[in-house]
Design a protein around this motif. Structure first.
Motif, PDB file in Angstrom:
ATOM      1  N   ALA A  99      13.472  21.568 -18.610  1.00  0.00           N
ATOM      2  CA  ALA A  99      13.460  20.236 -18.012  1.00  0.00           C
ATOM      3  C   ALA A  99      12.048  19.732 -17.740  1.00  0.00           C
ATOM      4  O   ALA A  99      11.697  18.604 -18.087  1.00  0.00           O
ATOM      5  CB  ALA A  99      14.264  20.255 -16.714  1.00  0.00           C
ATOM      6  N   PHE A 100      11.221  20.575 -17.107  1.00  0.00           N
ATOM      7  CA  PHE A 100       9.930  20.109 -16.608  1.00  0.00           C
ATOM      8  C   PHE A 100       8.754  20.402 -17.532  1.00  0.00           C
ATOM      9  O   PHE A 100       7.718  19.742 -17.449  1.00  0.00           O
ATOM     10  CB  PHE A 100       9.660  20.725 -15.227  1.00  0.00           C
ATOM     11  CG  PHE A 100      10.673  20.331 -14.195  1.00  0.00           C
ATOM     12  CD1 PHE A 100      10.816  19.012 -13.813  1.00  0.00           C
ATOM     13  CD2 PHE A 100      11.505  21.282 -13.621  1.00  0.00           C
ATOM     14  CE1 PHE A 100      11.766  18.641 -12.867  1.00  0.00           C
ATOM     15  CE2 PHE A 100      12.443  20.925 -12.672  1.00  0.00           C
ATOM     16  CZ  PHE A 100      12.583  19.593 -12.299  1.00  0.00           C
ATOM     17  N   ALA A 118      10.832  25.556 -10.684  1.00  0.00           N
ATOM     18  CA  ALA A 118      10.550  24.126 -10.484  1.00  0.00           C
ATOM     19  C   ALA A 118       9.408  23.950  -9.494  1.00  0.00           C
ATOM     20  O   ALA A 118       8.535  23.100  -9.676  1.00  0.00           O
ATOM     21  CB  ALA A 118      11.803  23.413  -9.999  1.00  0.00           C
ATOM     22  N   ILE A 126      15.788  27.221 -17.536  1.00  0.00           N
ATOM     23  CA  ILE A 126      16.356  25.874 -17.453  1.00  0.00           C
ATOM     24  C   ILE A 126      15.341  24.916 -16.847  1.00  0.00           C
ATOM     25  O   ILE A 126      15.152  23.787 -17.321  1.00  0.00           O
ATOM     26  CB  ILE A 126      17.661  25.880 -16.632  1.00  0.00           C
ATOM     27  CG1 ILE A 126      18.756  26.651 -17.379  1.00  0.00           C
ATOM     28  CG2 ILE A 126      18.134  24.450 -16.356  1.00  0.00           C
ATOM     29  CD1 ILE A 126      19.987  26.929 -16.532  1.00  0.00           C
ATOM     30  N   SER A 127      14.650  25.366 -15.811  1.00  0.00           N
ATOM     31  CA  SER A 127      13.599  24.543 -15.209  1.00  0.00           C
ATOM     32  C   SER A 127      12.492  24.254 -16.210  1.00  0.00           C
ATOM     33  O   SER A 127      11.981  23.130 -16.292  1.00  0.00           O
ATOM     34  CB  SER A 127      13.020  25.257 -13.982  1.00  0.00           C
ATOM     35  OG  SER A 127      11.895  24.569 -13.478  1.00  0.00           O
ATOM     36  N   ALA A 132      13.113  23.239 -26.785  1.00  0.00           N
ATOM     37  CA  ALA A 132      14.110  23.002 -25.745  1.00  0.00           C
ATOM     38  C   ALA A 132      15.521  23.186 -26.287  1.00  0.00           C
ATOM     39  O   ALA A 132      16.375  23.804 -25.641  1.00  0.00           O
ATOM     40  CB  ALA A 132      13.935  21.592 -25.172  1.00  0.00           C
ATOM     41  N   ALA A 148      11.139  18.894 -22.123  1.00  0.00           N
ATOM     42  CA  ALA A 148      11.710  17.556 -22.270  1.00  0.00           C
ATOM     43  C   ALA A 148      10.839  16.498 -21.609  1.00  0.00           C
ATOM     44  O   ALA A 148      10.540  15.460 -22.207  1.00  0.00           O
ATOM     45  CB  ALA A 148      13.122  17.538 -21.679  1.00  0.00           C
ATOM     46  N   GLN A 149      10.413  16.760 -20.397  1.00  0.00           N
ATOM     47  CA  GLN A 149       9.603  15.782 -19.674  1.00  0.00           C
ATOM     48  C   GLN A 149       8.279  15.512 -20.379  1.00  0.00           C
ATOM     49  O   GLN A 149       7.845  14.363 -20.513  1.00  0.00           O
ATOM     50  CB  GLN A 149       9.347  16.284 -18.250  1.00  0.00           C
ATOM     51  CG  GLN A 149       8.578  15.322 -17.370  1.00  0.00           C
ATOM     52  CD  GLN A 149       8.521  15.809 -15.932  1.00  0.00           C
ATOM     53  OE1 GLN A 149       9.483  15.671 -15.170  1.00  0.00           O
ATOM     54  NE2 GLN A 149       7.398  16.389 -15.549  1.00  0.00           N
TER      55      GLN A 149
END
Length: 235
Positions: free
Chosen positions: A48-49, A229, A44-45, A194, A52-53
């Motif tokens: 996100a990082f 993260a 999941i991290s 993702a 997607a980012q």
């Protein structure tokens, strides 16, 4: 290219390691579920990082959104096909559907490693750790089931070696595709991976972790997210 193959092999090796561990002894369901939960949090991290980012930074929201939708739909359709032959429930011919399910999970994960290398960012330690850890319980659980069903150890190990090689080649595929793509395509690829990972997490990995580890799964998932993260922002 050699770096993509090498790091892909490192990540995929945990499938074979898990298969060996699953054949040599019995593992408590709670422990396997805990490892799954930690890996889910780490993935999941990474979504996100690492995905997607990065996609938003290089090309904005539209290519990422298109990629997310395409990845989610592609994984949903492929997963439904695997389920029809018993992939998630352990049925099918000689454990092959179980291996197909793990292969389906591994392709988007490992393709992301190659995408990062092609972008000149080097290997993502957080993503590498997430993939390695999340592969272990899949190998352990599936190899244990196949061994209990009477499959020969050589056949079980051979099957998981084939799955590991295919996942390793997915890293190379991600590297090759991202090397020739423009920013919008790269962002779409990030979104595609993702979307596929999010569907996989919600449909199979997190429910299995909760089933095996009970109410501890949520806590361990948060720990996995926090560790990954931190690695994403420190390494």
């Amino acid at each position: 290219m050699l770096a993509a193959l090498g790091w892909g092999a490192v990540a995929a090796s945990s499938l074979v390691i898990g298969a060996v561990l699953g054949m040599i002894r019995k593992w408590r369901a709670g422990l396997v579920g805990g490892v799954l939960a930690f890996g889910a949090g780490a993935l999941i991290s990474s979504v996100a990082f690492e995905l997607a980012q990065e996609g938003l930074a290089i090309a904005g929201p539209i290519p990422v959104a298109i990629g997310l939708a395409a990845g989610a739909l592609a994984f949903f359709a492929a997963n439904a096909a695997v389920d029809r032959i018993g992939g998630r429930s352990g049925g099918g011919a000689g454990g092959l559907p179980l291996a197909l399910g793990s292969l389906l999970d591994g392709i988007p994960e490992q393709a992301v490693l190659g995408i990062g290398l092609a972008a000149g960012e080097g290997v993502s330690v957080a993503l590498l750790v997430a993939i390695f850890i999340s592969n272990l319980p899949e190998g352990i659980g599936s190899a244990s089931d196949m061994r209990s069903a009477g499959k020969a150890p050589r056949a079980v190990l051979g099957l998981w070696c084939v799955v590991a090689v295919a996942c390793m080649l997915a890293t190379l595929g991600g590297y090759g595709l991202a090397s020739v793509a423009g920013p919008e395509i790269k962002a779409g690829i990030d979104g595609f991976a993702a979307g596929a990972l999010l569907v996989m997490l919600v449909d199979s990995m997190i429910p299995e972790a909760t089933e095996k580890a009970g109410n501890r799964a949520g806590l361990v998932t948060v720990i996995g997210f926090a560790v990954a993260a931190a690695l994403s922002n420190l390494v």
